[in-house]
Write an enzyme that holds these catalytic residues in place. Structure first.
Site, PDB file in Angstrom:
ATOM      1  N   ASP A  80      -1.597  -0.344   3.698  1.00 55.54           N
ATOM      2  CA  ASP A  80      -2.549   0.607   4.235  1.00 55.54           C
ATOM      3  C   ASP A  80      -3.686  -0.089   4.769  1.00 55.54           C
ATOM      4  O   ASP A  80      -4.211  -1.163   4.316  1.00 55.54           O
ATOM      5  CB  ASP A  80      -2.754   1.641   2.980  1.00 55.54           C
ATOM      6  CG  ASP A  80      -3.283   0.949   1.920  1.00 55.54           C
ATOM      7  OD1 ASP A  80      -2.741  -0.050   1.383  1.00 55.54           O
ATOM      8  OD2 ASP A  80      -4.250   1.662   1.141  1.00 55.54           O
ATOM      9  N   GLU A 139      -2.772   1.220  -1.255  1.00 52.73           N
ATOM     10  CA  GLU A 139      -3.494   0.482  -2.422  1.00 52.73           C
ATOM     11  C   GLU A 139      -4.864   0.560  -2.381  1.00 52.73           C
ATOM     12  O   GLU A 139      -5.618   0.570  -3.448  1.00 52.73           O
ATOM     13  CB  GLU A 139      -3.006  -0.984  -2.107  1.00 52.73           C
ATOM     14  CG  GLU A 139      -3.421  -1.904  -3.400  1.00 52.73           C
ATOM     15  CD  GLU A 139      -4.878  -2.309  -3.045  1.00 52.73           C
ATOM     16  OE1 GLU A 139      -5.504  -2.637  -4.301  1.00 52.73           O
ATOM     17  OE2 GLU A 139      -5.291  -2.534  -2.148  1.00 52.73           O
TER      18      GLU A 139
END
Length: 391
Positions: A80, A139
């Site tokens: 991400d 994350e």
């Protein structure tokens, strides 16, 4: 123990590795929005003949089944991006999404893990065991690893290994030491309620601004005066919202901050003390306090066997000079949720090169990586899996 075919494969795929990283960098997706990234990974794995399944809502769990029975080792790469505006817009692979950027290196992690998977798949008949590939979403908001664990990411796994590109270390260097690596990362929110009124009539009021200011000035004593100095901790107040107008005494104040440490008992103590300080400071002025304490990532504690295995693999693959002793960071990493389930370790791969302007801090708008580090990370992933399974 180093597999020569893995090293050769990584070298042969080096151009593709760079292209993959640049593609991911130019098309960043925020936490839980990694739809295109997930779709690309699935298609890539399918073309390699590697079995996989999507996790919900995003993310991928894949398996390389070895030709011989044995253990299962998991390799994790997060994917991400961040809500950061890229400053270096002249890069040929700059972000195409306004306000979104891979400012932490997750684009590199995903690319490295894909190429590691390609190399490992090439020798799968030689593998005495299996390799689990974890392409993890979210994350940056500390939710992805926990959710993947719930969806079976480490079921049947004997060991887990992760890598983070690190701009504070020189390119090619590898650091992985037993013990603490990343701190736990918690959030707290304290709401003080006083009694508002006219700025010219303080005698009729309870000023929430005074209460909140007193709390901010005193709360650091939790770390400096109630914790053993040998147990490092950080308490940061990052946001303070007080009042509504220049001549109105504030009735409400909201403070938000974060707590970082490595020791679970210290973590519990700080949470209790924030509650204690909030209530007592509020009581001193006749106000009230409400505390919300949210536990985020746990501390990343490297298993001794796994960390030493990383060091062994790195020196055999790249030479004795590769090792670097990076001190533990107060940054948070949700890789800790995998380590709660199975033993493993988390390595840092240096990508800081002043000549290429890649020493900017993670999460900065000028963050970039020295792409020479990509092959180091990809090979470390693959060689670790091979060595662990053949030990």
């Amino acid at each position: 123990m180093i597999h020569k075919k893995i090293k050769e494969a990584i070298q042969n795929y080096s151009e593709e590795l760079t292209e993959l990283r640049r593609m991911f960098h130019s098309e960043p997706e925020l936490s839980w929005e990694e739809e295109n990234t997930t779709a690309f990974i699935c298609e890539y794995l399918e073309n390699l003949g590697i079995s996989y399944r999507r996790t919900k809502p995003t993310g991928v769990i894949a398996n390389i089944i070895g030709g011989k029975p044995g253990k299962t080792v998991a390799l994790r790469g997060d994917m991400d991006a961040l809500s950061v505006e890229q400053i270096k817009k002249n890069l040929p692979y700059a972000s195409r999404e306004d306000g979104k950027m891979h400012a932490c290196g997750h684009d590199a992690h995903t690319a490295m893990l894909l190429i590691a998977a390609k190399a490992l798949n090439k020798i799968k008949d030689e593998l005495p065991g299996n390799v689990r590939l974890l392409f993890q979403p979210a994350e940056e908001i500390a939710e992805g690893a926990r959710e993947m664990v719930k969806q079976g990411a480490v079921e049947g796994v004997d060991n887990v290994f992760g890598i983070h590109i690190w701009s504070q270390m020189p390119t090619h260097k590898v650091s992985c030491t037993p013990g603490p690596s990343f701190a736990s990362a918690d959030l707290f929110k304290v709401t003080f309620k006083g009694k508002g009124g006219h700025g010219a009539m303080p005698e009729d009021c309870i000023d929430a601004a005074i209460v909140a200011s007193s709390f901010v000035m005193n709360v650091q004593a939790i770390v400096s005066r109630t914790i053993d100095p040998k147990n490092p901790a950080v308490l940061t107040v990052g946001k303070m919202v007080v009042g509504t107008r220049f001549n109105v005494i504030a009735e409400n104040a909201v403070i938000e901050g974060t707590v970082r440490c490595f020791d679970p008992d210290t973590r519990d103590h700080i949470e209790r003390q924030i509650q204690h300080y909030s209530e007592n400071v509020a009581g001193l002025y006749g106000a009230s306090a409400t505390v919300e304490y949210t536990r985020g990532t746990r501390a990343v504690i490297n298993d001794e066997y796994s960390a030493k295995l990383v060091q062994k693999v790195a020196t055999e693959a790249f030479g004795e000079d590769i090792l670097y002793n990076e001190k533990p960071t107060m940054g948070g990493e949700d890789f800790s949720f995998f380590l709660e389930e199975v033993p493993g370790s988390f390595a840092l791969v240096g990508s800081g090169n002043p000549e290429k302007d890649t020493k900017w801090s993670h999460h900065h708008g000028k963050f970039n990586i020295d792409e020479d580090a990509l092959a180091t990370g990809a090979e470390l992933y693959a060689q670790y899996a091979w060595t662990y399974l053949t030990e």
